[in-house]
Structures are given as C-alpha cells and as structure tokens.
Write an enzyme that holds these catalytic residues in place. Structure first.
Site, PDB file in Angstrom:
ATOM      1  NE  ARG A  91       5.997   1.978   0.104  1.00  0.00           N
ATOM      2  CZ  ARG A  91       7.061   1.318  -0.311  1.00  0.00           C
ATOM      3  NH1 ARG A  91       6.978   0.509  -1.364  1.00  0.00           N
ATOM      4  NH2 ARG A  91       8.218   1.441   0.284  1.00  0.00           N
ATOM      5  N   GLY A  92       7.280   4.806  -1.732  1.00  0.00           N
ATOM      6  CA  GLY A  92       8.655   4.561  -2.158  1.00  0.00           C
ATOM      7  C   GLY A  92       9.085   5.750  -3.003  1.00  0.00           C
ATOM      8  CB  ALA A  93      12.121   7.877  -2.795  1.00  0.00           C
TER       9      ALA A  93
ATOM     10  NE  ARG B  74       4.709   9.926   1.999  1.00  0.00           N
ATOM     11  CZ  ARG B  74       5.228   8.707   2.228  1.00  0.00           C
ATOM     12  NH1 ARG B  74       5.262   7.795   1.259  1.00  0.00           N
ATOM     13  NH2 ARG B  74       5.709   8.400   3.414  1.00  0.00           N
TER      14      ARG B  74
ATOM     15  CD  GLN C 188       5.792   1.173   4.801  1.00  0.00           C
ATOM     16  OE1 GLN C 188       5.793   0.732   5.956  1.00  0.00           O
ATOM     17  NE2 GLN C 188       5.619   2.447   4.542  1.00  0.00           N
TER      18      GLN C 188
ATOM     19  CG  ASP D 160      12.372   7.979   1.470  1.00  0.00           C
ATOM     20  OD1 ASP D 160      12.776   6.977   2.089  1.00  0.00           O
ATOM     21  OD2 ASP D 160      11.301   8.017   0.845  1.00  0.00           O
TER      22      ASP D 160
ATOM     23  CG  ASN E  39      15.528   4.438   3.900  1.00  0.00           C
ATOM     24  OD1 ASN E  39      14.891   4.648   2.870  1.00  0.00           O
ATOM     25  ND2 ASN E  39      15.648   3.225   4.403  1.00  0.00           N
ATOM     26  CE  LYS E  40       8.869   4.360   5.828  1.00  0.00           C
ATOM     27  NZ  LYS E  40       7.853   5.440   5.993  1.00  0.00           N
TER      28      LYS E  40
END
Ligand code: MRU
Length: 337
Positions: free
Chosen positions: A52-54, A89, A188, A229, A239-240
């Site tokens: 995960r993570g862009a 995603r 996270q 992201d 973003n998150k």
C-alpha cells in the site's frame, strides 16, 4: 533484513521471475515476503493492502505486468492484465500512471518491460531522496513533526516521501522527533510509520488521531508533513482520511503544513479535488480490529479511505522537481515541463 539496511518493500527476483512484496498486513509483528508469479495475485495484494502507499502500488503493478510478460503473455493478454491492475484501487494516481507508462511498451518484449518496471522503481526511490534533500531544510532544528498514515519507505520504492524528508533531516544531524497519528481505521501510523522510524533510530511517538489539536494548542508540534495519493491540477491534495482535519488544525494554529509527493502523484488531468475518486472500503475494516468486533453486531461503519485538503491549506508541496509555494495551478503548471 538487518536494521538500517535500506527498506525496499517492492522487489523483483529476476532469476525466478517473482514479484516480492513485504507483507505490510503482518507488520510490525512479522516480516514476511509474498512471492507472486501472476498479475492477479499482485492485484489482490494491492486490494488487500499487503502492499500500500501510492508510489509502492504503482511499482508493484508495473512488476505485475512484467511478471506476466516474462512468463509468456503476449501484448493482447498484457493489455487485459494492465486494465485489471489499474482498477485495483482508485484514488492513488501513481497506480494508473505506472500501468500506463509500462503499457506504452507492451510490444517491446518481456526484457524491455522488466527494465521499464525496474526504472519505475529506481526513479521513485531517487525522487524520494531528492524530496528529502529539498524538504529537510524546512524542518527547524529539533522540530517535532506530526505525520499521518505511512508515507515512508514502506509506501514507496524506498526512503519515503514525508518520512524521506524526516530521514534526510535526521541524516543531516537535525534531532527531529516524529509524532505518528495512529491513523484509524487501519493503523498505518501505529503499525508501519512507528515500525520503520524505530528501526532507523528516529525518535517516534504514536498519537491517537484525536490528540493532534490539543498538542498543537500546547505548542508541542512545530509542523505537519504528510504524503499524497493524488494532487489535482489546482493543488488540492487527496491523502489518507484524517489529513484534511490535520490541515485545518495546522492552519488554525499557524503551523506549516507540508505535502511531500513525487511528480507521479500530480494529476494535471484532474482539475480539482472534487474530481478525485475517493475509495470507500468495507465497514468491517472499521468495526473489526483483527477478528475482534468493537461495535455492536448489526451496526455499520463508513470508511472513505481518503479525504481532500484544499490547496489553500497547504504551505508547500515538496516534489523532486522543486518546492511549490504558494500551492496552485500556476506553480504546478510551471513545473510540469
Ligand atoms: O490506504 P493506503 O495505506 O494505501 O494510504 C496511503 C496514504 O494515504 C499515504 O499517506 C499516501 O499514499 C502517501 S504515500 C507516499
């Protein structure tokens, strides 16, 4: 992995033709690697947040196309594989960016595709190191930096975006400290950011997501640094979930709010934050912690996985092409080359 060896969560074993992913669902308890020989397994790892993570999901998807090519898939099949990976995603544009970049070479043959995937990986790590060099001077000596989610080595090819800035400051001798929001619902921050900073000897303390405002009011936070992201053409930042609230709090307390992201996160085709697709994840990821249910049976939860911070709340964007300050369409267009 020995301590302080650079952390690279997405690798490719050229000899065995396997995509190797550090399984982030198991951290911090267990360091185990998935070894994947097919693109649908890579897509599944992206959907289930094993990777995960862009930027990291972009690199993983590129390797997903390469592994199919090396195992004999031709251009027509690779086009189907690429379309499937791109849909894994929706919010992080790095995924679509990487898939489209490698898809432009589908006719070039398996070795060229693998070389392209390696280049995407190497360039991302180099971009992170450049962002670190450009962003580190923004952190005051001994600053306490609040970050959110994980925008570290684990979210990229290596080194990290927001945490790359922190790492570069630390490496330059600045005794910075990090407060990591735990990042409900998926933790996270508590699981991944705390793990990778602690592993590198960078002081880190975990906060629950509701604590930041109070600590800002008490003068215990000097700035906020987060990743992204997707950054729209006007500078709005997805973003998150929870990032927007931190940006509002930072503005109220007159604290700098920095966003560090590689150029592959900038989406000039998307006009504003309102046009960014926001992923909704299942209710169970909120109401279950592991297998333990924390809300009454029959009660559902919402889980928009990202939010959008308006450009006006961002003090500066830190990209490998330079700092963007003030943040807006003009400054981004100027860097777009
Ligand atoms: O759902 P995740 O864990 O993939 O979300 C990741 C984030 O929101 C990160 O902060 C963002 O991708 C920046 S990563 C360098």
């Amino acid at each position: 992995m020995s301590p302080r060896e650079p952390l690279r969560p997405v690798l490719y074993d050229d000899g065995r033709d396997l995509v190797r992913l550090l399984d982030q669902r198991k951290l911090p308890g267990e360091e185990s690697w998935l070894e994947l020989s097919a693109a649908d397994a890579v897509a599944d790892a992206i959907k289930t947040l094993a990777v995960r993570g862009a930027p990291a999901i972009g690199v993983a998807a590129a390797y997903g196309v390469a592994v199919e090519a090396r195992r004999g898939a031709g251009p027509a099949q690779l086009r189907r594989v690429a379309a499937m990976l791109e849909k894994a995603r929706p919010t992080a544009v790095n995924l679509a960016w990487a898939v489209r970049r490698i898809s432009a070479r589908l006719e070039a043959g398996p070795d060229a595709l693998l070389a392209e995937a390696h280049a995407i990986r190497d360039e991302d790590e180099a971009a992170c190191r450049k962002m670190g060099a450009l962003g580190a001077p923004l952190l005051a000596r001994g600053a306490t930096v609040l970050t959110h989610c994980n925008a570290g080595a684990l979210a990229t090819a290596g080194y990290g975006t927001a945490l790359g800035v922190v790492r570069a400051a630390h490496e330059a001798g600045n005794p910075v400290r990090v407060l990591a929001g735990e990042t409900r619902p998926f933790f996270q921050g508590a699981r991944l950011t705390a793990w990778e900073l602690h592993r590198d000897g960078i002081p880190v303390t975990v906060l629950t997501d509701g604590m930041a405002g109070w600590l800002m009011q008490r003068g215990e936070i000097q700035c906020v640094v987060v990743g992204a992201d997707r950054i729209a053409r006007n500078g709005d930042v997805a973003n998150k979930i929870g990032t927007y609230g931190l940006a509002v709090l930072a503005a109220y307390h007159r604290l700098p709010f920095y966003v560090a992201a590689p150029w592959s996160t900038v989406d000039l085709e998307t006009a504003t934050g309102a046009d960014i697709p926001i992923e909704e994840r299942p209710s169970d990821e909120v109401v279950l912690i592991g297998t333990q249910r924390i809300a009454p049976q029959g009660v559902l939860a919402r889980y928009p996985a990202f939010d959008v911070t308006p450009a006006a709340l961002v003090t500066a964007l830190i990209t490998e092409r330079g700092l963007v300050r003030p943040v807006g369409a003009e400054a981004l267009a100027a860097l777009s080359g």
